[in-house]
Motif scaffolding. Structure first.
Motif, short mmCIF file in Angstrom:
data_model
loop_
_atom_site.label_atom_id
_atom_site.label_comp_id
_atom_site.label_asym_id
_atom_site.label_seq_id
_atom_site.Cartn_x
_atom_site.Cartn_y
_atom_site.Cartn_z
N PRO A 1 31.35 45.83 49.73
CA PRO A 1 31.66 46.70 48.96
C PRO A 1 31.11 46.46 47.68
O PRO A 1 30.84 45.55 47.27
CB PRO A 1 32.95 46.75 48.72
CG PRO A 1 33.60 46.14 50.03
CD PRO A 1 32.52 45.14 50.26
N GLU A 2 30.78 47.42 46.94
CA GLU A 2 30.02 47.21 45.38
C GLU A 2 30.81 46.31 44.56
O GLU A 2 30.21 45.41 43.89
CB GLU A 2 29.98 48.48 44.67
CG GLU A 2 28.90 48.72 43.78
CD GLU A 2 28.75 50.10 43.22
OE1 GLU A 2 28.24 50.22 42.18
OE2 GLU A 2 29.55 50.94 43.69
N LYS A 3 32.16 46.31 44.58
CA LYS A 3 32.83 45.56 43.78
C LYS A 3 32.60 44.08 44.03
O LYS A 3 32.61 43.37 43.19
CB LYS A 3 34.61 45.97 44.03
CG LYS A 3 35.42 44.94 43.01
CD LYS A 3 36.93 45.46 43.21
CE LYS A 3 37.86 44.82 42.49
NZ LYS A 3 39.07 45.06 42.67
N LEU A 4 32.71 43.44 45.47
CA LEU A 4 32.43 42.28 45.86
C LEU A 4 30.91 41.96 45.40
O LEU A 4 30.61 40.69 45.17
CB LEU A 4 32.77 42.29 47.35
CG LEU A 4 34.37 42.32 47.27
CD1 LEU A 4 34.56 42.09 48.92
CD2 LEU A 4 35.26 41.52 46.73
N VAL B 1 29.35 37.67 45.36
CA VAL B 1 29.98 37.05 46.64
C VAL B 1 28.86 37.23 47.85
O VAL B 1 29.17 36.70 48.93
CB VAL B 1 31.18 36.77 46.84
CG1 VAL B 1 31.98 36.29 45.77
CG2 VAL B 1 31.78 38.40 47.01
N GLY B 2 28.13 38.42 47.50
CA GLY B 2 27.21 38.76 48.65
C GLY B 2 26.12 38.05 49.05
O GLY B 2 25.77 37.25 48.16
N HIS B 3 25.72 37.93 50.12
CA HIS B 3 24.47 37.14 50.79
C HIS B 3 23.27 37.75 50.65
O HIS B 3 23.11 38.96 50.60
CB HIS B 3 24.82 36.92 52.35
CG HIS B 3 24.07 35.96 52.92
ND1 HIS B 3 22.53 35.86 52.60
CD2 HIS B 3 24.53 34.87 53.66
CE1 HIS B 3 22.42 34.51 53.27
NE2 HIS B 3 23.34 34.10 53.93
N VAL C 1 28.40 49.28 49.75
CA VAL C 1 29.27 50.53 50.13
C VAL C 1 30.35 50.72 49.19
O VAL C 1 30.36 49.77 48.25
CB VAL C 1 29.78 50.63 51.51
CG1 VAL C 1 28.83 50.70 52.55
CG2 VAL C 1 30.95 49.39 51.69
N ASN C 2 31.03 52.03 48.96
CA ASN C 2 31.83 52.17 47.84
C ASN C 2 33.02 51.27 48.03
O ASN C 2 33.62 50.84 46.69
CB ASN C 2 32.17 53.70 47.90
CG ASN C 2 31.02 54.66 47.43
OD1 ASN C 2 30.07 54.23 46.69
ND2 ASN C 2 30.90 55.76 47.85
N ASP C 3 33.71 51.15 49.01
CA ASP C 3 35.03 50.77 49.04
C ASP C 3 35.21 49.97 50.40
O ASP C 3 34.44 49.94 51.18
CB ASP C 3 36.08 51.62 48.74
CG ASP C 3 35.98 52.96 49.66
OD1 ASP C 3 35.47 52.95 50.75
OD2 ASP C 3 36.22 54.00 49.14
N MET C 4 36.50 49.32 50.70
CA MET C 4 36.95 48.42 51.76
C MET C 4 36.94 49.75 53.17
O MET C 4 36.60 49.16 54.11
CB MET C 4 38.16 48.00 51.80
CG MET C 4 38.24 46.72 50.84
SD MET C 4 36.99 45.46 51.30
CE MET C 4 38.27 44.48 52.50
N HIS C 5 37.23 50.72 52.75
CA HIS C 5 37.59 51.82 53.86
C HIS C 5 36.00 52.20 54.54
O HIS C 5 35.75 52.10 55.58
CB HIS C 5 38.23 52.96 53.40
CG HIS C 5 39.38 52.96 53.22
ND1 HIS C 5 40.46 52.66 54.10
CD2 HIS C 5 39.94 52.96 52.02
CE1 HIS C 5 41.91 52.55 53.38
NE2 HIS C 5 41.25 52.67 51.88
N SER C 6 35.22 51.96 53.66
CA SER C 6 33.84 52.67 54.02
C SER C 6 33.02 51.47 54.54
O SER C 6 32.32 51.41 55.55
CB SER C 6 32.89 52.86 52.85
OG SER C 6 33.37 54.01 52.14
N ARG C 7 33.55 50.23 54.21
CA ARG C 7 33.00 49.01 54.79
C ARG C 7 33.23 48.74 56.38
O ARG C 7 32.45 48.61 56.99
CB ARG C 7 33.57 47.69 53.97
CG ARG C 7 32.98 46.15 54.56
CD ARG C 7 34.06 45.14 53.86
NE ARG C 7 33.08 43.99 53.51
CZ ARG C 7 33.79 43.03 53.26
NH1 ARG C 7 35.23 43.05 52.97
NH2 ARG C 7 32.90 41.94 52.79
N LYS C 8 34.76 48.89 56.53
CA LYS C 8 35.20 49.04 57.77
C LYS C 8 34.45 49.86 58.96
O LYS C 8 34.28 49.53 60.09
CB LYS C 8 36.79 48.82 58.07
CG LYS C 8 37.35 47.52 57.15
CD LYS C 8 38.73 47.67 57.24
CE LYS C 8 39.34 48.65 56.36
NZ LYS C 8 40.80 48.83 56.33
#
Length: 195
Positions: A69-72, A77-79, A88-95
């Motif tokens: 997600p964009e926030k993270l 913390v992204g690789h 992606v926009n949020d956790m729902h989109s991520r999953k």
């Protein structure tokens, strides 16, 4: 399913836990995926067991696709050395994106996020939103209480017997992958009770 599995979603902790076996197993899982020419799909982080698994897979010549997600990503913390990274926009989109990109799912030790992802993708399997196998890598007995709880839920009538093997488990990655490769997801028409 065997040859149909080309990509495996790995759910695991953003920390390493307090047993060194967790990190050692994460390393071994990353290497296994690369050796089997399986694309690793995961949450895109560079920390904890997530980072260890991804780095091991990359170091062994494997492909790793992250979804964060964009926030993270903004919290750094992204690789940044993955084969491919989706922001992606949020956790729902991520999953949803992780599920779309994957042919099977494996949970290593983790916390709330790992458990939430595990149960959501299992529910999608139960309801046939996908027909992809789900597994628990039971490292150092980490998932024993959860396995016992699922057995309890079955005995109490909240999980049907037909779904007893929706979450497969093993203590070794080779054996677990074999189980996932031959898994059969019950069709909803076999068990649903029409009104």
């Amino acid at each position: 399913m065997g040859s149909a599995i080309q990509s495996v979603c790995i759910y695991c902790g953003s920390s390493t836990g307090n047993n060194e076996t967790y990190a050692q197993t994460a390393q071994a899982v990353g290497e296994f995926l690369a050796q089997k020419n399986l694309t690793m799909v995961y949450g895109g982080g560079d920390v904890g067991l997530m980072g260890i698994t991804a780095n091991a897979c990359l170091a062994a010549g494997g492909k790793v696709v992250g979804v964060i997600p964009e926030k993270l990503q903004k919290l750094e913390v992204g690789h940044n050395k993955l084969t491919e990274l989706f922001v992606v926009n949020d956790m729902h989109s991520r999953k949803a994106k992780m599920a779309e990109l994957s042919d099977a799912f494996i949970a290593l030790p983790g916390g709330f996020g790992t458990l939430e992802e595990l149960f959501e993708v299992t529910t999608w399997s139960q309801l046939n939103y996908h027909l992809k196998p789900v597994g628990l890598l039971n490292v150092a007995g980490y998932y024993e209480p959860l396995i016992k709880f699922i057995e309890h839920a079955i005995s109490q009538g909240f999980i049907r017997n037909v779904h007893a093997d929706l979450i497969l488990d093993d203590t070794g990655i080779d054996a677990l992958f074999e189980k996932l490769s031959s898994a059969r997801i019950p069709k909803i028409e076999e068990w649903i009770q029409p009104a």
